[in-house]
Design a protein around this motif. Structure first.
Motif: not given
Length: 554
Positions: A116, A121-124, A126-127, A130, A151, A154, A167, A170
């Motif tokens: 990632c 592909w930061f959105r992926i 983050r998934k 989770c 991060y 990111m 960011s 985070d």
């Protein structure tokens, strides 16, 4: 307990070549070892260590369905794609795992997060985070470190912006949640704070460290250097228990960036050891601050000390030669460049520019031709150089060649080629190139591009077209454009158009003496002495004065 044959195969796999690997594969298939999961895992993992994944994919797909649902084998493939690429395949295998009844584990997630990061592909990512939190793997150091690095990537992707500052909060949460933090993570966190100019948080983190290494201290020095706090940068440098070449080189940059080259040189001279980066830092500092003679003297000293120069060294030295017009010194620098393929286009462009600015455009062109994989900047330098030296048609030919090579011209390209057309009287070519800028290349003409076109038209007696172009352009004319128009009127002796232009120019809301001097001279050239005097009086009323010329004797 593993049998002797299994141990022998395991030993051979550790040191075999790819050809030998295929022979081992054949042996495994023709024996009972193809049912041994441990051997299959070791073999599959070894196939991924040769820089490609085609053979690994073939081996993996040939395994029976039982092995194909083994988490360790899937992890081996995911690891291979993370290292060798394509990274997208790593993520697609991760997505496929739940459909095979497989649950990712602490060995899976680091490679998935790294992919990632690689792809941005930061959105992926983050998934994936989770899922990690749900399964409790965020406490595993390898997983936590990979998440931290995601991060970091990111934060760095935002550049200097409010989004980056947000960011980093985070990132700090991820950092705080890592139970055992290696010193490398502390240093990286400090460096990230420094990158957003938050030296307060950086120094607080620095003070909280149980142990520090030279990187920790250097990160703080760099942070203070970034915000221009020279006093604190110097303070940390003096307090360091042990300094390395990076520490000293950073301090050279700290003082050079504020123009204190004397102190920077003192640090350079006091260094217990220097490397190419140290020399480059000092030489480039002299060049960037206009101390070209000092730069070349230091470059010569570097050669006497037998320190290997690299691309950065050559570019700085060649730049100094260009500014000084030091052709012979530039030839010597050129003769020292040996590994052209490694140094690539940047150094070749610097050599080209050096010869052109020192007056030897023929050598500049010869060097240009020899450069492989030329970029836009390289073409721009050559086009401008040919134009300045009067080889205007050659400049246009290079512009056309650039397009044939599939390179996209930019603002500077068009400025250079239009300059060539203007000084070469190439009216049709100039018109064609100017009007193709936005239509064919998506580059909106700027004031300087209009200036080149108007100058071209005026030089070739097309004053009406030039005047129409001035009226149609979306910019207020500057001194250069008025000068081109008035100069054209003077050459042709067109008093009527000159009067019209001077009337419009006099309405220009500008405080540049050049506008009024041009108007005054134009009136005088057609015998309108009262108008010329009036223009001069208007300059005095507005307190606009022409700077007196001077002569410097060297």
């Amino acid at each position: 307990m593993p049998c002797s044959l299994e141990l022998k195969i395991s030993f051979l796999l550790q040191q075999c070549t790819f050809k030998q690997l295929r022979q081992i594969h054949a042996y495994i298939i023709t024996t009972s070892l193809n049912q041994n999961t441990r051997i299959q895992l070791k073999f599959l993992r070894r196939t991924t260590e040769f820089g490609g994944m085609d053979y690994s994919h073939f081996v993996f797909t040939q395994m029976d369905s039982k092995c194909n649902t083994n988490i360790t084998l899937w992890n081996a493939m995911i690891r291979g794609y993370a290292y060798n690429g394509p990274s997208e395949k790593c993520l697609s295998m991760y997505d496929e795992m739940p459909h095979r009844g497989l649950k990712p584990n602490n060995f899976t997630y680091p490679y998935v997060l790294n992919s990632c990061s690689e792809l941005g592909w930061f959105r992926i990512g983050r998934k994936v985070q989770c899922q990690i939190v749900k399964t409790g793997f965020e406490c595993v150091l390898a997983v936590a470190t990979a998440l931290f690095n995601l991060y970091v990537k990111m934060v760095d992707s935002f550049g200097v912006s409010l989004a980056k500052s947000g960011s980093i909060n985070d990132l700090r949460k991820i950092f705080n949640d890592i139970y055992f933090k290696p010193i490398e993570l502390w240093n990286k966190m400090i460096s990230e704070y420094a990158s957003v100019s938050d030296v307060v948080s950086a120094v607080q983190l620095f003070d909280d460290m149980c142990e520090r290494d030279v990187v920790s201290w250097n990160s703080m020095i760099s942070g203070y250097a970034w915000v221009g706090d020279i006093a604190n940068a110097r303070n940390f440098f003096e307090r360091m228990p042990g300094k390395d070449v990076v520490s000293w080189t950073t301090m050279i940059g700290v003082y050079a960036s504020c123009g204190d080259l004397e102190t920077a040189r003192n640090f350079f001279e006091k260094m217990p050891e220097r490397n190419a980066v140290s020399w480059n830092s000092m030489i480039s500092s002299y060049t960037q601050n206009g101390n070209f003679e000092e730069a070349l003297t230091l470059f010569a000293q570097m050669q006497l000390d037998d320190v290997g120069a690299d691309g950065f060294t050559f570019v700085s030295a060649l730049s100094a030669c260009s500014h000084l017009g030091a052709l012979e010194f530039g030839k010597w620098v050129h003769s020292l460049i040996k590994d052209w393929p490694k140094l690539a286009v940047t150094v070749g462009t610097a050599v080209t520019e050096m010869y052109a600015k020192c007056g030897d455009v023929t050598r500049a062109f010869t060097t240009f031709i020899k450069i492989g994989n030329k970029d836009v900047f390289c073409y721009n330098v050559m086009i401008k150089s040919l134009a300045i030296h009067g080889r205007t048609e050659d400049a246009v030919k290079i512009f056309c060649l650039m397009q044939k090579r599939g390179l996209q011209p930019n603002d500077f390209t068009f400025n250079s080629v239009l300059f060539a057309c203007s000084h070469g009287g190439l009216v049709e070519e100039g018109r064609k190139i100017f009007y193709s800028m936005e239509r064919a290349f998506g580059v909106s003409p700027k004031l300087e591009h209009y200036g080149c076109l108007i100058d071209l038209l005026c030089r070739n007696g097309k004053l009406e077209e030039a005047d129409s172009t001035v009226k149609a352009m979306p910019f207020e004319p500057d001194v250069a454009i008025w000068g081109a128009l008035l100069g054209g009127c003077r050459v042709r002796g067109d008093l009527k158009l000159a009067e019209h232009i001077t009337e419009r120019a006099s309405e220009l809301k500008a405080n540049e003496s050049g506008v009024y001097v041009l108007l005054s001279n134009m009136h005088a050239s057609v015998g309108q002495w009262p108008e010329a005097l009036h223009t001069r009086n208007k300059m005095e009323e507005k307190r606009i004065y022409k700077r007196t010329g001077g002569t410097v004797i060297l």
